[in-house]
Design a protein around this motif. Structure first.
Motif, PDB file in Angstrom:
ATOM      1  N   ALA A  23       0.837  -1.199   0.000  1.00 32.69           N
ATOM      2  CA  ALA A  23       0.000   0.000   0.000  1.00 32.69           C
ATOM      3  C   ALA A  23       0.870   1.247   0.000  1.00 32.69           C
ATOM      4  O   ALA A  23       1.875   1.314   0.719  1.00 32.69           O
ATOM      5  CB  ALA A  23      -0.907  -0.004   1.215  1.00 32.69           C
ATOM      6  N   PRO A  24       0.527   2.264  -0.811  1.00 39.26           N
ATOM      7  CA  PRO A  24       1.268   3.521  -0.783  1.00 39.26           C
ATOM      8  C   PRO A  24       1.267   4.122   0.621  1.00 39.26           C
ATOM      9  O   PRO A  24       0.310   3.955   1.379  1.00 39.26           O
ATOM     10  CB  PRO A  24       0.501   4.410  -1.764  1.00 39.26           C
ATOM     11  N   ALA A  28      -5.124   4.930   3.620  1.00 37.07           N
ATOM     12  CA  ALA A  28      -6.115   4.432   4.574  1.00 37.07           C
ATOM     13  C   ALA A  28      -6.957   3.377   3.880  1.00 37.07           C
ATOM     14  O   ALA A  28      -7.517   3.620   2.802  1.00 37.07           O
ATOM     15  CB  ALA A  28      -7.000   5.576   5.059  1.00 37.07           C
ATOM     16  N   VAL A  29      -7.010   2.203   4.468  1.00 40.72           N
ATOM     17  CA  VAL A  29      -7.735   1.090   3.870  1.00 40.72           C
ATOM     18  C   VAL A  29      -8.988   0.808   4.692  1.00 40.72           C
ATOM     19  O   VAL A  29      -8.905   0.567   5.898  1.00 40.72           O
ATOM     20  CB  VAL A  29      -6.852  -0.170   3.793  1.00 40.72           C
ATOM     21  N   ALA A  30     -10.142   0.850   4.044  1.00 39.23           N
ATOM     22  CA  ALA A  30     -11.411   0.629   4.736  1.00 39.23           C
ATOM     23  C   ALA A  30     -11.675  -0.864   4.902  1.00 39.23           C
ATOM     24  O   ALA A  30     -11.082  -1.704   4.220  1.00 39.23           O
ATOM     25  CB  ALA A  30     -12.547   1.286   3.950  1.00 39.23           C
ATOM     26  N   PRO A  52     -11.960 -10.175  -0.275  1.00 37.99           N
ATOM     27  CA  PRO A  52     -11.583  -9.275   0.829  1.00 37.99           C
ATOM     28  C   PRO A  52     -10.088  -8.983   0.825  1.00 37.99           C
ATOM     29  O   PRO A  52      -9.260  -9.885   0.664  1.00 37.99           O
ATOM     30  CB  PRO A  52     -11.993 -10.069   2.071  1.00 37.99           C
ATOM     31  N   LEU A  53      -9.759  -7.702   1.017  1.00 37.63           N
ATOM     32  CA  LEU A  53      -8.366  -7.238   0.997  1.00 37.63           C
ATOM     33  C   LEU A  53      -8.062  -6.657   2.370  1.00 37.63           C
ATOM     34  O   LEU A  53      -8.594  -5.613   2.751  1.00 37.63           O
ATOM     35  CB  LEU A  53      -8.192  -6.178  -0.096  1.00 37.63           C
ATOM     36  N   GLY A  59       2.256  -2.047   6.032  1.00 35.78           N
ATOM     37  CA  GLY A  59       2.187  -1.548   4.664  1.00 35.78           C
ATOM     38  C   GLY A  59       1.815  -2.584   3.623  1.00 35.78           C
ATOM     39  O   GLY A  59       1.909  -2.312   2.425  1.00 35.78           O
ATOM     40  N   ARG A  60       1.372  -3.757   4.050  1.00 29.48           N
ATOM     41  CA  ARG A  60       1.044  -4.821   3.100  1.00 29.48           C
ATOM     42  C   ARG A  60      -0.430  -5.209   3.231  1.00 29.48           C
ATOM     43  O   ARG A  60      -1.016  -5.187   4.313  1.00 29.48           O
ATOM     44  CB  ARG A  60       1.910  -6.059   3.342  1.00 29.48           C
ATOM     45  N   LEU A  61      -1.003  -5.562   2.099  1.00 31.19           N
ATOM     46  CA  LEU A  61      -2.387  -6.012   2.032  1.00 31.19           C
ATOM     47  C   LEU A  61      -2.415  -7.358   1.334  1.00 31.19           C
ATOM     48  O   LEU A  61      -1.611  -7.625   0.443  1.00 31.19           O
ATOM     49  CB  LEU A  61      -3.244  -5.002   1.251  1.00 31.19           C
TER      50      LEU A  61
END
Length: 279
Positions: A23-24, A28-30, A52-53, A59-61
């Motif tokens: 992720a940059p 913010a990841v919902a 689903p992510l 910093g990783r998804l």
């Protein structure tokens, strides 16, 4: 502008895929974030799959496509929806670990075979090539000789029975009876493994001009539905650009044609008759 999103892909031997994204910074990841797969050219309800992510370290998804989730045959574009109100963004390919796909050998009795191979499109985006077949005839080694091509392979999801044979079907317009011009040859069978030799002379004798493809099928038994012969169980998404076989000169009346096997854009096995040689 938002930063690029790349996905590393890891394949498992059952046909599942794991996607790891970086992720940059400051993203913010919902909770509703998802990796989105869309079937190219599709517009039905089943032509989009959302996985689903979620967080997987700093910093990783990560998103997981299990082998139990069926993807229709075709090419699926990959996107990331971070749940931030933006449209899903195309993913770029990262590092692929596809070692488990090399020489993959599922159980011969599997009823339906699912294959997914990630690849980079010509525009540099991440996509998946998906196949869903049952039964399936997997092509193995091809031996090209002046008198024909010998194909070895393995049949999944069916058992060869009396009358089992391979069929080469001309792709040109069928005759008045609606049936394609077909050349049949017997199979040599050992358990789920098969071998056959397709003679070039008979194909050359039926040449009607130009470049004529013949698609290869396997009929497991008398009256059984034919099964397309293809090579799917490895890590190569597009065989046509990678596997190359010679086209050999074969007499055709007073002239010669050139005959040789190749893989189609769908990784199905075919034979092309073209000529005269040198045209």
């Amino acid at each position: 502008m938002p930063g690029e999103l790349r996905a590393d892909c890891i394949a498992d031997s059952a046909g599942g895929l794991t996607f790891d994204l970086t992720a940059p910074q400051g993203t913010a990841v919902a909770w509703s974030a998802a990796l989105v797969l869309r079937l190219r050219g599709g517009d039905g309800a089943d032509d989009e799959v959302r996985l689903p992510l979620g967080p997987n370290g700093a910093g990783r998804l990560r998103a997981v496509l299990p082998s139990t989730v069926a993807l229709a045959e075709g090419r699926w574009n990959a996107y990331a929806d971070l749940g931030d109100g933006r449209d899903p963004r195309r993913l770029l390919p990262g590092v692929n670990d596809l070692r488990s796909l090399v020489d993959r050998r599922p159980l011969a009795g599997v009823g339906r075979l699912g294959v997914r191979i990630p690849y980079a499109t010509k525009f540099g985006n991440l996509a998946l090539r998906s196949w869903l077949r049952g039964p399936h005839a997997e092509a193995g080694d091809l031996l090209v000789a002046p008198d024909g091509v010998t194909v070895t392979g393995r049949l999944y999801g069916a058992v060869p029975a009396a009358g089992a044979r391979a069929e080469a079907r001309a792709r040109r317009t069928p005759g008045p009876d609606g049936e394609p011009d077909t050349v049949s040859v017997p199979l040599t069978v050992e358990g789920p493994d098969f071998t056959f030799t397709l003679p070039y002379e008979e194909l050359a004798g039926r040449w009607e001009g130009g470049s004529e493809p013949w698609d290869l099928w396997l009929r497991p038994g008398e009256g059984a539905r034919p099964v397309r012969i293809a090579r799917l169980l490895d890590d190569v998404a597009d065989k046509k650009q990678v596997f190359s076989y010679p086209a050999l000169a074969v007499p055709c009346g007073a002239a010669q044609v050139r005959v040789g096997p190749y893989y189609t854009l769908d990784n199905d096995l075919a034979v092309r008759v073209a000529g005269p040689a040198g045209d």
